[in-house]
Design a protein around this motif. Structure first.
Motif, PDB file in Angstrom:
ATOM      1  N   ALA A 215       7.332  -6.846 -34.316  1.00  0.00           N
ATOM      2  CA  ALA A 215       8.153  -7.135 -33.140  1.00  0.00           C
ATOM      3  C   ALA A 215       7.446  -8.227 -32.353  1.00  0.00           C
ATOM      4  O   ALA A 215       6.249  -8.479 -32.553  1.00  0.00           O
ATOM      5  N   ASP A 216       8.177  -8.889 -31.465  1.00  0.00           N
ATOM      6  CA  ASP A 216       7.519  -9.922 -30.672  1.00  0.00           C
ATOM      7  C   ASP A 216       7.272  -9.486 -29.231  1.00  0.00           C
ATOM      8  O   ASP A 216       6.668 -10.224 -28.460  1.00  0.00           O
ATOM      9  N   TYR A 217       7.745  -8.279 -28.873  1.00  0.00           N
ATOM     10  CA  TYR A 217       7.388  -7.740 -27.558  1.00  0.00           C
ATOM     11  C   TYR A 217       7.395  -6.218 -27.643  1.00  0.00           C
ATOM     12  O   TYR A 217       7.991  -5.623 -28.542  1.00  0.00           O
ATOM     13  N   VAL A 218       6.701  -5.585 -26.699  1.00  0.00           N
ATOM     14  CA  VAL A 218       6.649  -4.131 -26.654  1.00  0.00           C
ATOM     15  C   VAL A 218       6.601  -3.681 -25.201  1.00  0.00           C
ATOM     16  O   VAL A 218       5.945  -4.302 -24.366  1.00  0.00           O
ATOM     17  N   ASP A 219       7.312  -2.600 -24.905  1.00  0.00           N
ATOM     18  CA  ASP A 219       7.403  -2.046 -23.556  1.00  0.00           C
ATOM     19  C   ASP A 219       6.403  -0.896 -23.437  1.00  0.00           C
ATOM     20  O   ASP A 219       6.544   0.133 -24.096  1.00  0.00           O
ATOM     21  N   CYS A 220       5.408  -1.050 -22.589  1.00  0.00           N
ATOM     22  CA  CYS A 220       4.373  -0.027 -22.376  1.00  0.00           C
ATOM     23  C   CYS A 220       4.736   0.960 -21.281  1.00  0.00           C
ATOM     24  O   CYS A 220       3.902   1.798 -20.896  1.00  0.00           O
ATOM     25  N   GLY A 221       5.964   0.883 -20.759  1.00  0.00           N
ATOM     26  CA  GLY A 221       6.382   1.811 -19.720  1.00  0.00           C
ATOM     27  C   GLY A 221       5.490   1.699 -18.497  1.00  0.00           C
ATOM     28  O   GLY A 221       5.290   0.611 -17.950  1.00  0.00           O
ATOM     29  N   GLU A 222       4.917   2.826 -18.073  1.00  0.00           N
ATOM     30  CA  GLU A 222       3.975   2.826 -16.952  1.00  0.00           C
ATOM     31  C   GLU A 222       2.606   3.328 -17.401  1.00  0.00           C
ATOM     32  O   GLU A 222       1.803   3.773 -16.591  1.00  0.00           O
ATOM     33  N   SER A 223       2.323   3.235 -18.695  1.00  0.00           N
ATOM     34  CA  SER A 223       1.107   3.815 -19.262  1.00  0.00           C
ATOM     35  C   SER A 223      -0.028   2.797 -19.319  1.00  0.00           C
ATOM     36  O   SER A 223      -0.033   1.902 -20.172  1.00  0.00           O
ATOM     37  N   GLY A 224      -1.012   2.964 -18.449  1.00  0.00           N
ATOM     38  CA  GLY A 224      -2.176   2.097 -18.461  1.00  0.00           C
ATOM     39  C   GLY A 224      -2.983   2.238 -19.730  1.00  0.00           C
ATOM     40  O   GLY A 224      -3.505   1.253 -20.266  1.00  0.00           O
ATOM     41  N   SER A 225      -3.109   3.470 -20.242  1.00  0.00           N
ATOM     42  CA  SER A 225      -3.847   3.680 -21.490  1.00  0.00           C
ATOM     43  C   SER A 225      -3.188   2.916 -22.625  1.00  0.00           C
ATOM     44  O   SER A 225      -3.855   2.215 -23.400  1.00  0.00           O
ATOM     45  N   THR A 226      -1.870   3.045 -22.744  1.00  0.00           N
ATOM     46  CA  THR A 226      -1.161   2.354 -23.816  1.00  0.00           C
ATOM     47  C   THR A 226      -1.405   0.859 -23.751  1.00  0.00           C
ATOM     48  O   THR A 226      -1.772   0.216 -24.755  1.00  0.00           O
ATOM     49  N   LEU A 227      -1.234   0.259 -22.599  1.00  0.00           N
ATOM     50  CA  LEU A 227      -1.380  -1.188 -22.458  1.00  0.00           C
ATOM     51  C   LEU A 227      -2.786  -1.635 -22.830  1.00  0.00           C
ATOM     52  O   LEU A 227      -2.968  -2.548 -23.655  1.00  0.00           O
TER      53      LEU A 227
END
Length: 441
Positions: A96-108
């Motif tokens: 994919a060329d973008y990803v949505d990390c929501g509000e998760s600091g750990s994920t980002l």
């Protein structure tokens, strides 16, 4: 109404009612992120069981899919939980060329270094406070390695376009441990060996220990030189090994029920592991210092209601339990000092300001300091009878609910659905323990 699916901005009325009973701790969100990522980086199929689904975990699942891993929900061996069947390719591949990390600091922060191994553009987006949470530690690395990146004035969206190279990575110890963990996930996959040097004492070191434990479980070797959290030796050309595992219980969520028991009648929380590396396990020791009546068994802990005493609480290695411990302190005898808590200002909200503002509305006496709080306890209870706000922060919402049982009058809480970020079943569990709420909107 399904209390597990409240809208983010839902409003509830919470009536004074002491909590009593037994509750199962959700699975650790921190370890869940780590297990899912390691499974997704392995070649082959892994099963990660005992997942308590939340918006943050869903964000990590989205990021894995963007790196060409397959993630499917399958029946769990445990009631009320989810298992994930994860099939990875052995290294990140752009899907994919973008990803949505929501509000998760750990994920980002965990995925930015992995995105920087792709050598093609990947854009990270997010919502809420995540858009402006600090990422400078990564920008400094990208500048040094001439990796292209584009931001909105330092904020999300962030586009990374380059290939991370092995080498020496220097980070100050007072940045979030998530930056260290993010590098630890990516560096073993590089062609050469790397070193992470921490240039000052590392805060929240327990979270890095959790990452190292998970990496080892999936066959990745990292040496914490001298065990001092100052220098990590990371051999390159490693491969993650697929396997089946079960996520341990979450001490940061169990903390709400331990606090609830101390302010209520008696609450037992099962599904926790006293051998866990989670820094938030410190809630037991802190509450024992406060005089809480705590009993332990092999995988459970119980707290009986009673008068607690003031203490000094060092937030450096357990920031996530500070909001609910503030609620306990507000209802304890004496003056509690919370120190080394400046990092709480850059979480989902400014948690020091939020707990001061909202508990003081309820009748507490809290003074906000630059790096902490001074809490003048009122063991007789809080007045209540006011409207308070969760500041779009799951831990603020849950902490205010725990304090509400010791109010003389009901409170109205706006933003009750924010618990979905980490613990969608919170309100159901709260009511199962005797908590009384009414959904207003």
């Amino acid at each position: 109404m399904d209390l597990n699916k409240l809208a983010q901005d839902a409003t509830v009325k919470i009536y004074p009612a002491k909590l009593r009973g037994t509750v199962q701790a959700p699975s650790s969100k921190s370890m869940g992120h780590r297990e899912i990522i390691c499974a997704g980086l392995a070649a082959g199929t892994s099963i990660v069981d005992n997942i308590s689904m939340s918006k943050d975990i869903e964000a990590t699942m989205r990021c894995l899919k963007a790196l060409d891993a397959t993630v499917d929900e399958i029946p769990s061996m445990l009631p009320g939980r989810t298992a994930l069947q994860i099939t990875g390719t052995g290294r990140p591949v752009a899907a994919a060329d973008y990803v949505d990390c929501g509000e998760s600091g750990s994920t980002l922060r965990f995925f930015i270094p992995l995105g920087a191994t792709l050598n093609c553009p990947l854009t990270f987006t997010g919502h809420g406070k995540l858009v402006s949470r600090p990422l400078q530690a990564y920008y400094d690395i990208f500048d040094e390695q001439l990796i292209q990146y584009f931001t909105d004035g330092g904020n999300l969206p962030l586009t990374v376009n380059g290939r991370l190279r092995s080498g020496i990575f220097k980070l100050p110890g007072n940045v979030s441990s998530q930056f260290v963990s993010g590098l630890l996930f990516a560096l073993p996959l590089l062609d050469g060996d790397s070193v992470i040097e921490i240039t000052s004492p590392l805060e929240s070191a327990a979270y890095v220990d959790m990452t190292l434990q998970c990496l080892a479980k999936y066959g990745v070797r990292v040496t914490n030189e001298n065990g001092a959290h100052r220098r990590y030796l990371v051999p390159g050309r490693q491969r993650y090994r697929a396997q089946s595992s079960r996520v341990e219980g979450d001490w940061s969520q169990a903390a709400f029920w331990l606090a609830g028991g101390s302010l209520g009648d008696k609450v037992a929380c099962s599904g926790v592991d006293f051998a866990s590396l989670q820094g938030d396990k410190a809630v037991v020791e802190i509450m024992e210092r406060m005089g809480a009546s705590i009993s332990r068994s092999e995988n459970a802990v119980a707290v009986r209601g009673g008068v607690t005493q003031a203490t000094v609480i060092d937030a450096a290695n357990c920031p996530d339990i500070i909001p609910v411990l503030t609620a306990v302190a507000a209802l304890s005898e004496g003056i509690t000092k919370i120190v080394n808590a400046g990092r709480l200002r850059i979480k989902e909200c400014d948690r020091l300001a939020a707990m001061t503002s909202e508990l003081n509305k309820m009748g507490a006496q809290i003074v906000e300091e630059d790096e902490g709080l001074t809490v003048y306890g009122q063991p007789g209870g809080l007045i209540g009878g006011v409207e308070v706000d969760a500041w779009n922060d799951h831990r603020i919402a849950m902490s205010l609910a725990i304090a509400a049982q010791r109010c003389f009058l009901p409170i109205v809480l706006h933003g009750a659905g924010s618990v979905g970020k980490s613990y969608p079943a919170f309100w159901s569990d709260y009511c199962a323990l005797g908590g009384k709420i009414e959904v207003l909107a």
